[in-house]
Design an enzyme around this catalytic site. Structure first.
Site, short mmCIF file in Angstrom:
data_model
loop_
_atom_site.label_atom_id
_atom_site.label_comp_id
_atom_site.label_asym_id
_atom_site.label_seq_id
_atom_site.Cartn_x
_atom_site.Cartn_y
_atom_site.Cartn_z
N HIS A 308 4.65 -10.50 -3.97
CA HIS A 308 3.19 -10.50 -3.99
C HIS A 308 2.71 -11.92 -4.24
O HIS A 308 3.31 -12.66 -5.00
CB HIS A 308 2.66 -9.58 -5.11
CG HIS A 308 1.23 -9.20 -4.92
ND1 HIS A 308 0.21 -10.02 -5.31
CD2 HIS A 308 0.67 -8.12 -4.33
CE1 HIS A 308 -0.95 -9.44 -5.00
NE2 HIS A 308 -0.69 -8.29 -4.41
N ASP A 365 2.72 -1.16 -2.40
CA ASP A 365 3.10 -0.45 -1.16
C ASP A 365 4.47 0.19 -1.24
O ASP A 365 4.80 1.03 -0.40
CB ASP A 365 3.06 -1.44 0.02
CG ASP A 365 1.64 -1.85 0.32
OD1 ASP A 365 1.32 -3.04 0.21
OD2 ASP A 365 0.83 -0.95 0.60
#
Ligand code: SDX
Length: 430
Positions: A308, A365
């Site tokens: 991320h 996700d």
């Protein structure tokens, strides 16, 4: 701009001249250096990917990537996900704090009265092939909403802006379910207002006109509502920045949200949840994990659902989703080998120096795809659900932008192309 400009400035010395750059502190997080003075020095800042650039001031969401903290309007994400309904969170994102009982009732009533779509919009679906990706349909039909609400189109009118926010939040589940039904060749289901927001979505997705007593599994509805909350907003991510940039031109909100949906579709962004399931399918069994991880380390493939831009220890949403994943699979009595495979990937990634050195932890996700699959959502609908949930965040940022004066977003560039000021006629060109 925030009033509390810090006393200390940053000093930039360039070409032997000093420039004082004001530093502004926020409530939380790093202070910002106002670089407008660079213009006087004849320089621009250079920051591909906006790694350290804050193009806006915002009061909506705060992320501390180091601590793994995510606040929506100051509320910690785990508290919201475990205690509030998605529509309450949407209200908070738009209005600044969670609603009281009266405000909640009023807001829910407004949402419920706008869940249906114009019957002519149904014809837009017929233009798509049946095997069109639902995200392709969503980009099209959400943008097409611009063609149906001319009477409330003035972005400078606060009332028009408010009704548009209600319409978008209310209609996204209906349009999302329609995009799925169309791909299945099944009739569209009209929204039912005796169901709550998540139940209604499940009903419109899976019921048929013959299901006169369709029942929604409360475990599925609750898990979906929590997934909506966890995906509702995330500061200035790529799709939200797209909505803001489109909005800065004065474009209508339906077109701005359609632009956000298009940006979210990318596998590096919201398309990752679908890519996680495709990756797990490709790996197949736990035995194949070591070979796959070698491909990741050789940079042949990315470990989808990991890494991320902001979180460098853990994504707090992934932690909530991991708990939800266990609860849902247990409650539904599902023993999904993909979860075992996902756990193995996570275990290796959390121990292997390659991933630790690059701060590659599971992100939002990674688990959402496994839960969505467990509750029967087809993989092609994962990013559609992400866009449904993120609509409340996107429109909150669009409203925040319009609540104060703003300039059109117009970044500059570092030009490294040619200079050919002496024109050469075609016959003389080599
Ligand atoms: C979302 O911005 C947001 O807030 C987004 C989001 C939201 O709610 O809006 O949180 C939602 O988009 C979550 C992220 C979903 N995407 C994925 O899961 C796709 C896989 N992840 C990567 O594509 C990547 O991690 C990004 C795009 C998420 C972040 O990329 P960065 O911050 O630009 O990091 P990078 O690409 O510069 O990578 C740093 C290093 C590189 O290695 P080196 O070349 O330096 O040796 O880490 C490597 C990268 O190759 N790397 C990965 C990796 N992610 C980064 N290697 C393998 N697998 C990965 N997933």
């Amino acid at each position: 701009m925030a009033e509390n400009v810090a006393e200390n400035n940053a000093t930039l010395t360039v070409d032997g001249k000093d420039y004082q750059l004001p530093i502004t502190e926020g409530t939380l997080g790093p202070s910002v250096i106002d670089v407008a003075a660079f213009q006087k020095a004849g320089y621009w800042t250079y920051d591909p990917g906006f790694m350290v650039t804050a193009p806006v001031e915002s009061k909506i969401t705060f992320i501390d990537g180091g601590k793994g903290e995510l606040l929506y309007r100051g509320y910690p994400i785990d508290q919201l996900a475990n205690n509030a309904e998605y529509l309450e969170v949407a209200y908070a994102l738009i209005h600044g704090e969670l609603p009281n009982a009266e405000q909640k009732t009023e807001f829910y009533k407004k949402i419920h009265s706008h869940t249906a779509v114009h019957d002519q919009l149904r014809k837009f679906f017929e233009g798509f092939r049946r095997d069109a990706h639902p995200m392709a349909i969503m980009v099209g039909v959400v943008g097409a909403l611009s063609a149906f609400y001319h009477e409330s189109f003035d972005v400078s009118d606060e009332r028009h802006r408010e009704i548009t926010a209600i319409r978008l939040i209310a209609k996204m589940p209906t349009l999302a379910a329609m995009s799925y039904k169309y791909s299945q060749g099944e009739p569209f289901m009209y929204p039912r207002n005796d169901f709550n927001y998540a139940e209604n979505f499940v009903y419109m997705m899976f019921a048929t006109p013959a299901d006169v007593n369709f029942q929604v599994n409360p475990i599925i509805a609750k898990a979906l509502d929590k997934i909506f909350t966890l995906h509702a907003d995330h500061e200035q991510n790529a799709s939200t920045s797209t909505v803001r940039l489109a909005g800065s031109t004065g474009a209508n909100p339906y077109a701005c949200i359609a632009a956000g949906i298009a940006a979210l579709w990318g596998p590096s962004h919201g398309g990752a949840n679908e890519a996680v399931l495709e990756m797990l399918d490709e790996i197949g069994t736990v035995e194949n994990v070591p070979a796959f991880m070698e491909k990741v380390k050789n940079r042949e493939v990315k470990l989808m659902g990991f890494g991320h831009r902001v979180y460098k220890n853990f994504d707090p949403r992934a932690q909530v989703l991991k708990e939800t994943c266990d609860e849902v699979l247990q409650a539904l009595g599902i023993n999904d080998p993909k979860l075992e495979l996902a756990m193995e990937l996570e275990k290796i990634a959390l121990e292997d120096p390659f991933f630790i050195e690059r701060n590659l932890y599971p992100n939002v996700d990674f688990y959402s795809g496994i839960i969505l699959k467990a509750i029967g959502i087809p993989t092609s609908m994962f990013t559609v659900i992400f866009s449904l949930a993120r609509t409340s965040g996107w429109i909150s940022h669009w409203l925040e932008m319009h609540s104060e004066s703003f300039k059109i977003g117009r970044p500059r560039q570092l030009y490294t192309g040619e200079t050919r000021r002496d024109f050469v006629k075609v016959e003389e060109r080599k």
